[in-house]
Design a protein around this motif. Structure first.
Motif, short mmCIF file in Angstrom:
data_model
loop_
_atom_site.label_atom_id
_atom_site.label_comp_id
_atom_site.label_asym_id
_atom_site.label_seq_id
_atom_site.Cartn_x
_atom_site.Cartn_y
_atom_site.Cartn_z
N ASP A 169 56.73 18.83 48.38
CA ASP A 169 57.43 20.09 48.10
C ASP A 169 56.90 20.74 46.83
N LEU A 170 56.78 19.94 45.77
CA LEU A 170 56.31 20.47 44.50
C LEU A 170 54.84 20.86 44.60
N GLN A 171 54.05 20.03 45.26
CA GLN A 171 52.62 20.33 45.37
C GLN A 171 52.38 21.64 46.10
N GLU A 172 53.19 21.92 47.12
CA GLU A 172 53.05 23.18 47.85
C GLU A 172 53.26 24.37 46.93
N ARG A 173 54.27 24.28 46.06
CA ARG A 173 54.53 25.39 45.13
C ARG A 173 53.43 25.50 44.07
N LEU A 174 52.95 24.36 43.61
CA LEU A 174 51.89 24.38 42.61
C LEU A 174 50.59 24.94 43.19
N ASP A 175 50.29 24.56 44.43
CA ASP A 175 49.09 25.09 45.09
C ASP A 175 49.17 26.60 45.23
N HIS A 176 50.36 27.09 45.60
CA HIS A 176 50.54 28.54 45.73
C HIS A 176 50.37 29.22 44.38
N TYR A 177 50.94 28.62 43.34
CA TYR A 177 50.83 29.20 42.00
C TYR A 177 49.37 29.26 41.56
N ARG A 178 48.64 28.17 41.80
CA ARG A 178 47.24 28.12 41.38
C ARG A 178 46.41 29.18 42.09
N SER A 179 46.60 29.32 43.40
CA SER A 179 45.75 30.23 44.16
C SER A 179 46.19 31.69 44.03
N ALA A 180 47.47 31.91 43.79
CA ALA A 180 47.99 33.28 43.75
C ALA A 180 48.17 33.79 42.32
N TYR A 181 49.16 33.27 41.61
CA TYR A 181 49.46 33.78 40.28
C TYR A 181 48.32 33.54 39.31
N HIS A 182 47.88 32.28 39.21
CA HIS A 182 46.86 31.96 38.22
C HIS A 182 45.52 32.56 38.62
N GLY A 183 45.22 32.55 39.89
CA GLY A 183 43.96 33.10 40.36
C GLY A 183 43.86 34.59 40.15
N LEU A 184 44.97 35.29 40.24
CA LEU A 184 44.97 36.74 40.06
C LEU A 184 44.55 37.14 38.65
N ASP A 185 44.86 36.29 37.67
CA ASP A 185 44.54 36.62 36.29
C ASP A 185 43.03 36.61 36.02
N SER A 186 42.30 35.75 36.72
CA SER A 186 40.91 35.54 36.34
C SER A 186 39.90 35.94 37.40
N SER A 187 40.34 36.27 38.60
CA SER A 187 39.40 36.45 39.69
C SER A 187 38.66 37.78 39.62
N LYS A 188 39.34 38.84 39.21
CA LYS A 188 38.71 40.17 39.24
C LYS A 188 39.50 41.14 38.38
N ASP A 189 38.91 42.28 38.10
CA ASP A 189 39.57 43.31 37.29
C ASP A 189 40.55 44.14 38.11
N VAL A 190 40.22 44.34 39.39
CA VAL A 190 41.05 45.17 40.27
C VAL A 190 41.54 44.31 41.43
N ALA A 191 42.84 44.33 41.71
CA ALA A 191 43.41 43.52 42.76
C ALA A 191 43.33 44.22 44.11
N GLU A 192 43.03 43.44 45.14
CA GLU A 192 43.12 43.94 46.51
C GLU A 192 44.55 43.71 47.01
N GLN A 193 44.91 44.36 48.12
CA GLN A 193 46.24 44.16 48.68
C GLN A 193 46.46 42.70 49.05
N SER A 194 45.40 42.03 49.56
CA SER A 194 45.53 40.62 49.93
C SER A 194 45.84 39.75 48.71
N ASP A 195 45.30 40.11 47.52
CA ASP A 195 45.61 39.37 46.30
C ASP A 195 47.09 39.52 45.95
N VAL A 196 47.59 40.74 46.05
CA VAL A 196 49.00 41.00 45.74
C VAL A 196 49.90 40.29 46.75
N ASN A 197 49.49 40.33 48.03
CA ASN A 197 50.29 39.66 49.06
C ASN A 197 50.46 38.18 48.75
N ARG A 198 49.38 37.53 48.28
CA ARG A 198 49.48 36.11 47.99
C ARG A 198 50.46 35.84 46.86
#
Length: 223
Positions: A110-139
């Motif tokens: 249960d916890l790992q699922e939330r952490l995986d989502h946080y890593r790929s979505a919230y944390h990834g959004l900070d460093s992946s690119k300067d401009v977000a795509e809709q798919s980034d926001v959706n995640r």
């Protein structure tokens, strides 16, 4: 590496949660606090990326503490882990800008699922690119499931899509359409249709493997 501070009044529970986190790729536990006052000090000292925050603390309500923690670490993210089930408590937590609310008791999965989502979505959004795509926001808002994406190609099903995603997540590296097809017992053409769909949604990256003839397309989940 994502730095995590655990805030829980129960020493043993905090230790168990630390073990869960240490077994999740990409995360490290930098400390633990068992009171609100200690949490403020440790947050200022350690500057964690994420706090696992219990609501029932001996000296302060965790939701009130959340604002104090962000005063000393403005970029801090908070994942609430609590036995509190009151709807108003959950609403207050959501209004406070938490990344998730996990009700105790919960499993490592249960916890790992939330952490995986946080890593790929919230944390990834900070460093992946300067401009977000809709798919980034959706995640970030948890809308990256098959039902929230554009319609599947004709002849494809949500159930098979999830199996394809599961095969990719379980793999030790990238996979080709032929390898996915062999694992799932489907045709290569069908497997590639799902893989290309996930690539178009921004969930996979493609690597080309060169050899004799046309280069082979190999698929890997985005970090």
């Amino acid at each position: 590496m994502i730095k995590v501070l655990i805030v829980d009044d129960d020493f043993m529970v905090a230790k168990v949660h630390a073990g869960f986190i240490q077994r999740t790729a990409g995360f490290t536990v930098v400390g633990a606090a068992h009171t609100g006052a200690q949490a403020v000090v440790e947050t200022q000292r350690l500057q964690p990326d994420l706090v696992l925050l219990d609501i029932h603390l001996p000296d302060i309500n965790g939701l009130d503490l959340m604002h104090q923690l962000r005063e000393v670490a403005p970029e801090l993210d908070v994942l609430v882990i609590s036995a509190a089930r009151e709807v108003e408590t959950v609403r207050k937590a959501l209004r406070g800008g938490i990344v998730h609310y996990l009700i105790k008791p919960f499993s490592q999965a249960d916890l790992q699922e939330r952490l995986d989502h946080y890593r790929s979505a919230y944390h990834g959004l900070d460093s992946s690119k300067d401009v977000a795509e809709q798919s980034d926001v959706n995640r970030v808002f948890g809308l990256d499931s098959a039902t929230a994406q554009r319609p599947l190609p004709k002849g494809c099903s949500v159930e098979t899509l999830r199996l394809v995603e599961g095969a990719l997540k379980a793999a030790d590296g990238d996979l080709s359409a032929a390898e996915v097809a062999e694992q799932l017992g489907t045709s290569r053409v069908s497997a590639r249709r799902y893989l290309e769909y996930l690539h178009d949604e921004g969930l996979l990256e493609v690597r080309l493997k060169y050899g004799v003839g046309r280069p082979e397309r190999r698929y890997l989940p985005k970090a």
